[in-house]
Design a protein around this motif. Structure first.
Motif, PDB file in Angstrom:
ATOM      1  N   PHE A  23      30.986  32.839  31.770  1.00 30.24           N
ATOM      2  CA  PHE A  23      32.205  33.559  31.401  1.00 30.24           C
ATOM      3  C   PHE A  23      32.929  32.879  30.244  1.00 30.24           C
ATOM      4  O   PHE A  23      33.448  33.544  29.349  1.00 30.24           O
ATOM      5  N   GLY A  24      32.998  31.549  30.272  1.00 28.11           N
ATOM      6  CA  GLY A  24      33.723  30.835  29.227  1.00 28.11           C
ATOM      7  C   GLY A  24      33.089  31.032  27.868  1.00 28.11           C
ATOM      8  O   GLY A  24      33.765  31.363  26.888  1.00 28.11           O
ATOM      9  N   ARG A  25      31.769  30.830  27.776  1.00 31.34           N
ATOM     10  CA  ARG A  25      31.073  30.988  26.500  1.00 31.34           C
ATOM     11  C   ARG A  25      31.114  32.439  26.029  1.00 31.34           C
ATOM     12  O   ARG A  25      31.239  32.704  24.837  1.00 31.34           O
ATOM     13  N   ALA A  26      30.996  33.369  26.971  1.00 36.11           N
ATOM     14  CA  ALA A  26      31.079  34.779  26.600  1.00 36.11           C
ATOM     15  C   ALA A  26      32.455  35.107  26.033  1.00 36.11           C
ATOM     16  O   ALA A  26      32.580  35.809  25.020  1.00 36.11           O
ATOM     17  N   GLY A  27      33.498  34.588  26.662  1.00 31.14           N
ATOM     18  CA  GLY A  27      34.849  34.828  26.175  1.00 31.14           C
ATOM     19  C   GLY A  27      35.059  34.283  24.777  1.00 31.14           C
ATOM     20  O   GLY A  27      35.663  34.935  23.922  1.00 31.14           O
ATOM     21  N   ASP A  28      34.521  33.080  24.536  1.00 30.31           N
ATOM     22  CA  ASP A  28      34.644  32.492  23.198  1.00 30.31           C
ATOM     23  C   ASP A  28      33.984  33.361  22.141  1.00 30.31           C
ATOM     24  O   ASP A  28      34.470  33.477  21.018  1.00 30.31           O
ATOM     25  N   SER A  29      32.860  33.986  22.492  1.00 29.02           N
ATOM     26  CA  SER A  29      32.110  34.761  21.498  1.00 29.02           C
ATOM     27  C   SER A  29      32.781  36.085  21.161  1.00 29.02           C
ATOM     28  O   SER A  29      32.552  36.634  20.088  1.00 29.02           O
ATOM     29  N   ILE A  30      33.613  36.613  22.073  1.00 28.54           N
ATOM     30  CA  ILE A  30      34.248  37.911  21.818  1.00 28.54           C
ATOM     31  C   ILE A  30      35.764  37.829  21.791  1.00 28.54           C
ATOM     32  O   ILE A  30      36.442  38.865  21.735  1.00 28.54           O
ATOM     33  N   GLY A  31      36.295  36.614  21.813  1.00 32.65           N
ATOM     34  CA  GLY A  31      37.729  36.449  21.656  1.00 32.65           C
ATOM     35  C   GLY A  31      38.558  36.796  22.880  1.00 32.65           C
ATOM     36  O   GLY A  31      39.696  37.258  22.754  1.00 32.65           O
ATOM     37  N   LEU A  32      38.021  36.584  24.090  1.00 32.41           N
ATOM     38  CA  LEU A  32      38.760  36.847  25.324  1.00 32.41           C
ATOM     39  C   LEU A  32      38.830  35.568  26.154  1.00 32.41           C
ATOM     40  O   LEU A  32      37.956  34.700  26.064  1.00 32.41           O
ATOM     41  N   SER A  33      39.859  35.471  26.973  1.00 33.46           N
ATOM     42  CA  SER A  33      39.966  34.339  27.883  1.00 33.46           C
ATOM     43  C   SER A  33      38.966  34.515  29.027  1.00 33.46           C
ATOM     44  O   SER A  33      38.498  35.623  29.314  1.00 33.46           O
ATOM     45  N   GLN A  34      38.669  33.405  29.712  1.00 35.07           N
ATOM     46  CA  GLN A  34      37.744  33.490  30.834  1.00 35.07           C
ATOM     47  C   GLN A  34      38.259  34.401  31.942  1.00 35.07           C
ATOM     48  O   GLN A  34      37.490  35.205  32.489  1.00 35.07           O
ATOM     49  N   PRO A  35      39.564  34.359  32.314  1.00 36.12           N
ATOM     50  CA  PRO A  35      40.051  35.305  33.327  1.00 36.12           C
ATOM     51  C   PRO A  35      39.892  36.762  32.897  1.00 36.12           C
ATOM     52  O   PRO A  35      39.588  37.624  33.724  1.00 36.12           O
ATOM     53  N   ALA A  36      40.094  37.056  31.610  1.00 39.28           N
ATOM     54  CA  ALA A  36      39.947  38.432  31.130  1.00 39.28           C
ATOM     55  C   ALA A  36      38.494  38.892  31.240  1.00 39.28           C
ATOM     56  O   ALA A  36      38.224  40.053  31.579  1.00 39.28           O
ATOM     57  N   VAL A  37      37.547  37.983  30.967  1.00 42.43           N
ATOM     58  CA  VAL A  37      36.136  38.318  31.107  1.00 42.43           C
ATOM     59  C   VAL A  37      35.806  38.601  32.570  1.00 42.43           C
ATOM     60  O   VAL A  37      35.151  39.594  32.899  1.00 42.43           O
ATOM     61  N   SER A  38      36.278  37.741  33.462  1.00 44.67           N
ATOM     62  CA  SER A  38      36.021  37.941  34.897  1.00 44.67           C
ATOM     63  C   SER A  38      36.600  39.262  35.375  1.00 44.67           C
ATOM     64  O   SER A  38      35.956  40.007  36.134  1.00 44.67           O
ATOM     65  N   GLN A  39      37.805  39.575  34.938  1.00 40.62           N
ATOM     66  CA  GLN A  39      38.452  40.814  35.358  1.00 40.62           C
ATOM     67  C   GLN A  39      37.674  42.029  34.868  1.00 40.62           C
ATOM     68  O   GLN A  39      37.509  43.015  35.597  1.00 40.62           O
ATOM     69  N   ALA A  40      37.182  41.983  33.626  1.00 40.74           N
ATOM     70  CA  ALA A  40      36.430  43.110  33.084  1.00 40.74           C
ATOM     71  C   ALA A  40      35.145  43.334  33.862  1.00 40.74           C
ATOM     72  O   ALA A  40      34.775  44.477  34.166  1.00 40.74           O
ATOM     73  N   VAL A  41      34.453  42.250  34.226  1.00 44.86           N
ATOM     74  CA  VAL A  41      33.205  42.378  34.975  1.00 44.86           C
ATOM     75  C   VAL A  41      33.480  42.922  36.377  1.00 44.86           C
ATOM     76  O   VAL A  41      32.766  43.810  36.869  1.00 44.86           O
ATOM     77  N   ARG A  42      34.526  42.407  37.030  1.00 44.52           N
ATOM     78  CA  ARG A  42      34.857  42.912  38.369  1.00 44.52           C
ATOM     79  C   ARG A  42      35.203  44.398  38.323  1.00 44.52           C
ATOM     80  O   ARG A  42      34.797  45.169  39.199  1.00 44.52           O
ATOM     81  N   GLY A  43      35.944  44.809  37.301  1.00 44.68           N
ATOM     82  CA  GLY A  43      36.295  46.221  37.179  1.00 44.68           C
ATOM     83  C   GLY A  43      35.062  47.092  36.979  1.00 44.68           C
ATOM     84  O   GLY A  43      34.966  48.190  37.549  1.00 44.68           O
ATOM     85  N   LEU A  44      34.115  46.620  36.157  1.00 43.30           N
ATOM     86  CA  LEU A  44      32.886  47.382  35.937  1.00 43.30           C
ATOM     87  C   LEU A  44      32.068  47.479  37.213  1.00 43.30           C
ATOM     88  O   LEU A  44      31.549  48.563  37.556  1.00 43.30           O
ATOM     89  N   GLU A  45      31.944  46.374  37.947  1.00 41.80           N
ATOM     90  CA  GLU A  45      31.206  46.408  39.211  1.00 41.80           C
ATOM     91  C   GLU A  45      31.856  47.360  40.201  1.00 41.80           C
ATOM     92  O   GLU A  45      31.163  48.103  40.926  1.00 41.80           O
ATOM     93  N   ALA A  46      33.184  47.391  40.236  1.00 41.20           N
ATOM     94  CA  ALA A  46      33.885  48.281  41.157  1.00 41.20           C
ATOM     95  C   ALA A  46      33.643  49.742  40.797  1.00 41.20           C
ATOM     96  O   ALA A  46      33.422  50.585  41.684  1.00 41.20           O
TER      97      ALA A  46
END
Length: 304
Positions: A23-46
């Motif tokens: 999540f951290g490295r992914a966030g760095d590559s697209i300009g998002l914080s790690q919590p924002a990345v986690s939230q986006a993935v949880r929302g997609l899974e839901a």
């Protein structure tokens, strides 16, 4: 049919997590914080009712459902990006708009002359300059957010980028006017051994070059401060917190009475380049500006 609540952002986040395995490295590559990345993935899974990722304390891996989704998704989003790039390029070309990114020292040192010359020679072209860190400028080129960038040369293989060298630039030591090194005509890197240094941080394309030059010289630099911009380095040196190694494009000094710039040995230098996406033609307006920058750079002073 996909759920109307699945967003393009969520899909891009999933791809980033899959590519960077975290999540951290992914966030760095697209300009998002790690919590924002986690939230986006949880929302997609839901929304999909599927578990797409298995998370442990050490790694993040795709589930079988995630793997089945990511392959086609990468292809579809790649096609979408291509369509959007063409639309963006067509619109900008029709309006005579050229988007350029440049690293901070280049923005302050070279680009003012470029913009002034472009305004005089090509009044029909609007240049929109993005003053960005080296890393963000490279990503802007890759993503098609800009037509091209003016950067510190990238030594590692970059299959997505085509680079055209402009000139080699030397570095200088910036120190207080009363410093013992201030009146030296030329400094060698061993002259800086043991001295507190104020250096550009790793968002700069220059920092890896500085580190490697010190290593080749057999000098262990004593880094007192890492800063993000030459203007900050100037202030730190003025405050007596150290001396700074900076590219010559950082000059002129903000207060010539208080600071001195002393040339450093040629072993420490950097190449300034134009960079664009490989195998992608520039629009006519962007090509004219590219040529203007190359012509101006050919006249740029490069020796200490």
């Amino acid at each position: 049919m996909p759920s109307p609540h699945v967003t393009l952002r969520q899909l891009r986040v999933l791809l980033a997590v899959a590519e960077h395995e975290g999540f951290g490295r992914a966030g760095d590559s697209i300009g998002l914080s790690q919590p924002a990345v986690s939230q986006a993935v949880r929302g997609l899974e839901a929304e999909l009712g599927l578990k797409l990722l298995d998370r442990t304390t050490r790694e993040v891996v795709l589930t079988a459902a995630g793997q089945a989704l990511v392959g086609p998704l990468r292809r579809l989003l790649g096609e979408l990006d291509g369509v959007l790039d063409e639309a963006r390029g067509s619109g900008a070309a029709a309006r005579g708009i050229v988007r350029v990114a440049s690293a901070p020292t280049i923005s302050g040192g070279l680009m003012p002359q470029v913009l002034a010359a472009a305004r005089q020679r090509f009044p029909d072209i609007q240049v929109r300059l993005g003053d960005q860190t080296q890393q963000l400028a490279v990503e802007a080129v890759r993503n098609g957010e800009v037509d091209f960038a003016v950067l510190v040369g990238i030594e590692a293989a970059e299959p997505d980028l085509e680079q055209q060298p402009l000139f080699d630039e030397h570095f200088v030591l910036v120190c207080p006017a009363g410093h013992e090194l201030a009146e030296r005509p030329l400094l060698m890197l061993p002259d800086l051994a043991g001295r507190p240094l104020v250096l550009l941080d790793y968002s700069s394309g220059s920092r890896p070059l500085i580190d490697r030059a010190f290593a080749r010289a057999g000098v262990m630099p004593r880094v007192a401060l890492d800063v993000g911009h030459p203007a900050t380095a100037f202030r730190m040196v003025q405050a007596g917190l150290g001396v700074s190694v900076l590219p010559a494009l950082s000059l002129p000094l903000p207060d010539a009475a208080a600071l001195r710039a002393v040339p450093l040995e040629a072993a420490l230098s950097r190449q300034v380049v134009l960079a664009r996406r490989r195998q992608r033609s520039l629009a006519p307006a962007a090509q004219r500006l590219w040529g203007l920058i190359a012509a101006l750079a050919a006249e740029w002073p490069t020796s200490p």
